[in-house]
Enzyme design. Structure first.
Site, PDB file in Angstrom:
ATOM      1  N   ARG A 272      -4.544  -7.092 -10.941  1.00  0.00           N
ATOM      2  CA  ARG A 272      -5.496  -7.734 -10.024  1.00  0.00           C
ATOM      3  C   ARG A 272      -6.812  -6.972 -10.091  1.00  0.00           C
ATOM      4  O   ARG A 272      -6.850  -5.758  -9.873  1.00  0.00           O
ATOM      5  CB  ARG A 272      -4.958  -7.707  -8.592  1.00  0.00           C
ATOM      6  CG  ARG A 272      -5.927  -8.303  -7.562  1.00  0.00           C
ATOM      7  CD  ARG A 272      -5.506  -7.964  -6.137  1.00  0.00           C
ATOM      8  NE  ARG A 272      -4.196  -8.504  -5.812  1.00  0.00           N
ATOM      9  CZ  ARG A 272      -3.411  -8.017  -4.850  1.00  0.00           C
ATOM     10  NH1 ARG A 272      -3.793  -6.943  -4.151  1.00  0.00           N
ATOM     11  NH2 ARG A 272      -2.239  -8.563  -4.600  1.00  0.00           N
TER      12      ARG A 272
ATOM     13  N   ASP B 248      -1.201  -2.193  -4.039  1.00  0.00           N
ATOM     14  CA  ASP B 248      -2.602  -2.303  -3.642  1.00  0.00           C
ATOM     15  C   ASP B 248      -3.379  -1.042  -4.006  1.00  0.00           C
ATOM     16  O   ASP B 248      -2.834   0.067  -4.027  1.00  0.00           O
ATOM     17  CB  ASP B 248      -2.704  -2.520  -2.133  1.00  0.00           C
ATOM     18  CG  ASP B 248      -2.788  -3.992  -1.770  1.00  0.00           C
ATOM     19  OD1 ASP B 248      -3.360  -4.758  -2.559  1.00  0.00           O
ATOM     20  OD2 ASP B 248      -2.278  -4.365  -0.700  1.00  0.00           O
TER      21      ASP B 248
ATOM     22  N   LYS C 243       0.850  -1.180   0.000  1.00  0.00           N
ATOM     23  CA  LYS C 243       0.000   0.000   0.000  1.00  0.00           C
ATOM     24  C   LYS C 243       0.892   1.239   0.000  1.00  0.00           C
ATOM     25  O   LYS C 243       1.691   1.438   0.917  1.00  0.00           O
ATOM     26  CB  LYS C 243      -0.914   0.011   1.224  1.00  0.00           C
ATOM     27  CG  LYS C 243      -2.053  -0.981   1.156  1.00  0.00           C
ATOM     28  CD  LYS C 243      -2.951  -0.863   2.380  1.00  0.00           C
ATOM     29  CE  LYS C 243      -4.202  -1.725   2.234  1.00  0.00           C
ATOM     30  NZ  LYS C 243      -3.875  -3.164   2.113  1.00  0.00           N
TER      31      LYS C 243
ATOM     32  N   ALA D 218     -13.333  -2.276  -1.649  1.00  0.00           N
ATOM     33  CA  ALA D 218     -13.625  -2.483  -0.232  1.00  0.00           C
ATOM     34  C   ALA D 218     -13.638  -1.207   0.590  1.00  0.00           C
ATOM     35  O   ALA D 218     -13.474  -1.254   1.798  1.00  0.00           O
ATOM     36  CB  ALA D 218     -12.599  -3.450   0.355  1.00  0.00           C
TER      37      ALA D 218
ATOM     38  N   ARG E  56     -13.089  -4.358   6.664  1.00  0.00           N
ATOM     39  CA  ARG E  56     -13.369  -4.367   5.221  1.00  0.00           C
ATOM     40  C   ARG E  56     -13.629  -5.778   4.716  1.00  0.00           C
ATOM     41  O   ARG E  56     -14.428  -5.987   3.806  1.00  0.00           O
ATOM     42  CB  ARG E  56     -12.228  -3.705   4.453  1.00  0.00           C
ATOM     43  CG  ARG E  56     -12.177  -2.196   4.653  1.00  0.00           C
ATOM     44  CD  ARG E  56     -11.285  -1.534   3.639  1.00  0.00           C
ATOM     45  NE  ARG E  56      -9.897  -1.930   3.794  1.00  0.00           N
ATOM     46  CZ  ARG E  56      -9.032  -1.349   4.619  1.00  0.00           C
ATOM     47  NH1 ARG E  56      -9.427  -0.325   5.373  1.00  0.00           N
ATOM     48  NH2 ARG E  56      -7.787  -1.750   4.702  1.00  0.00           N
TER      49      ARG E  56
ATOM     50  N   GLN F 193     -10.252  -1.631  -8.970  1.00  0.00           N
ATOM     51  CA  GLN F 193     -11.464  -1.933  -8.217  1.00  0.00           C
ATOM     52  C   GLN F 193     -12.679  -1.738  -9.119  1.00  0.00           C
ATOM     53  O   GLN F 193     -12.952  -0.628  -9.578  1.00  0.00           O
ATOM     54  CB  GLN F 193     -11.545  -1.036  -6.991  1.00  0.00           C
ATOM     55  CG  GLN F 193     -10.334  -1.204  -6.068  1.00  0.00           C
ATOM     56  CD  GLN F 193     -10.376  -0.290  -4.862  1.00  0.00           C
ATOM     57  OE1 GLN F 193     -10.693  -0.713  -3.758  1.00  0.00           O
ATOM     58  NE2 GLN F 193     -10.046   0.969  -5.058  1.00  0.00           N
TER      59      GLN F 193
END
Length: 306
Positions: A182, A132, A98, A187, A286, A161
């Site tokens: 990914r 992330d 992150k 979340a 989350r 996302q």
């Protein structure tokens, strides 16, 4: 409704104190978090690797507000990567990072410099880094830093996302040769102006994004526990003639381990996202928001006197 409750709880210091002090909480956390330190992360990684699973390790912590905290987190990743290499756990184990944990909220350049150091250590260890995704206010900065890192470390992974309205466009930009992406649902609590709100709309967006990634030239990493989306991903892989080494499934530590084993047994690459560290509260909330089935487990354990 439950999703909103748990996302609100994720930002509540009062709820954090209440839940963290409950006698049974540590036992619950152990289901979803490998432990507090590097030794715990290595143990969990070894167990998963022995079961034929790949791993992505995340050192928990995203509320970095000082340069000293950012350096400490960067150093934690350097230590982790060295230990993974020495234990022979690479390339099966990579790391997830992150940017907020290494200074993004202080200075983008600081975050880039620390991320570059982590990528260099990962390359030396024979593995990779995935950046992330966090709340929507960090997306532009994260993708800009990703682009810079990929100049030296082209295998640095991205996370997109599906619930963000912008993500289809980001998928098109990133579905290029060698690009590891990914795809997760998302979340964080986001406003309707930037994110789909209903489960149905998020699922539809996920499938649209999945189609873009599967039809592109990159390497999709399908992060979901939803049986319908897993089945759709398997179907799209066949439709686009993707071999098992041209995409992977990703799931969270402690969530649907039987499905992880089933997919691996069917010949798919399955990577388990393994968090560790003592800043587990926001992460846990989350996870409960993402998967309502975990709520009953958590509530039962929290109220148990045993």
């Amino acid at each position: 409704m439950l999703r909103s409750v748990f996302l609100a709880a994720a930002g509540s210091s009062r709820m954090e104190r209440l839940i963290s002090s409950a006698p049974v909480t540590r036992g619950i956390v152990k289901r979803f978090v490998a432990g507090d330190g590097v030794t715990d992360a290595l143990r969990a990684s070894r167990e998963l690797a022995d079961d034929g699973l790949a791993i992505s390790l995340d050192y928990l912590g995203e509320d970095t507000t000082t340069a000293e905290q950012a350096i400490a987190t960067k150093d934690q990743y350097l230590t982790l990567l060295g230990r993974l290499r020495d234990a022979g756990l690479t390339p099966a184990a990579e790391v997830s990072l992150k940017l907020s944990a290494i200074g993004q909220k202080i200075d983008d350049r600081m975050a880039y410099d620390h991320a570059h150091a982590v990528c260099a250590a990962a390359a030396e260890a024979g593995t990779t880094v995935t950046l992330d995704a966090e709340d929507h206010t960090t997306t532009d900065s994260t993708l800009e830093i990703l682009a810079e890192l990929r100049k030296d470390y082209p295998d640095t992974g991205a996370v997109l996302q599906a619930y963000l309205r912008r993500t289809e466009g980001d998928c098109r930009e990133l579905a290029t040769a060698g690009s590891r992406v990914r795809l997760c649902k998302g979340a964080y609590s986001e406003p309707e102006s930037v994110a789909y709100q209903s489960t149905l709309d998020v699922d539809k967006a996920y499938v649209r994004c999945l189609n873009i990634l599967m039809s592109g030239e990159g390497y999709p990493m399908i992060a979901t526990h939803d049986p319908r989306l897993i089945a759709i991903a398997e179907d799209r892989a066949r439709w686009f003639d993707r071999r098992s080494d041209q995409f992977e499934f990703q799931m969270l530590y402690g969530v649907r381990p039987e499905e992880q084993a089933r997919l691996a047994g069917a010949g798919h690459t399955v990577r388990v996202y393994v968090p560790y560290g003592d800043q587990w509260y926001g992460y846990l909330m989350r996870r409960l928001a993402e998967r309502p089935a975990n709520v009953a487990f958590f509530g039962k354990a929290l109220t148990s006197k045993k």
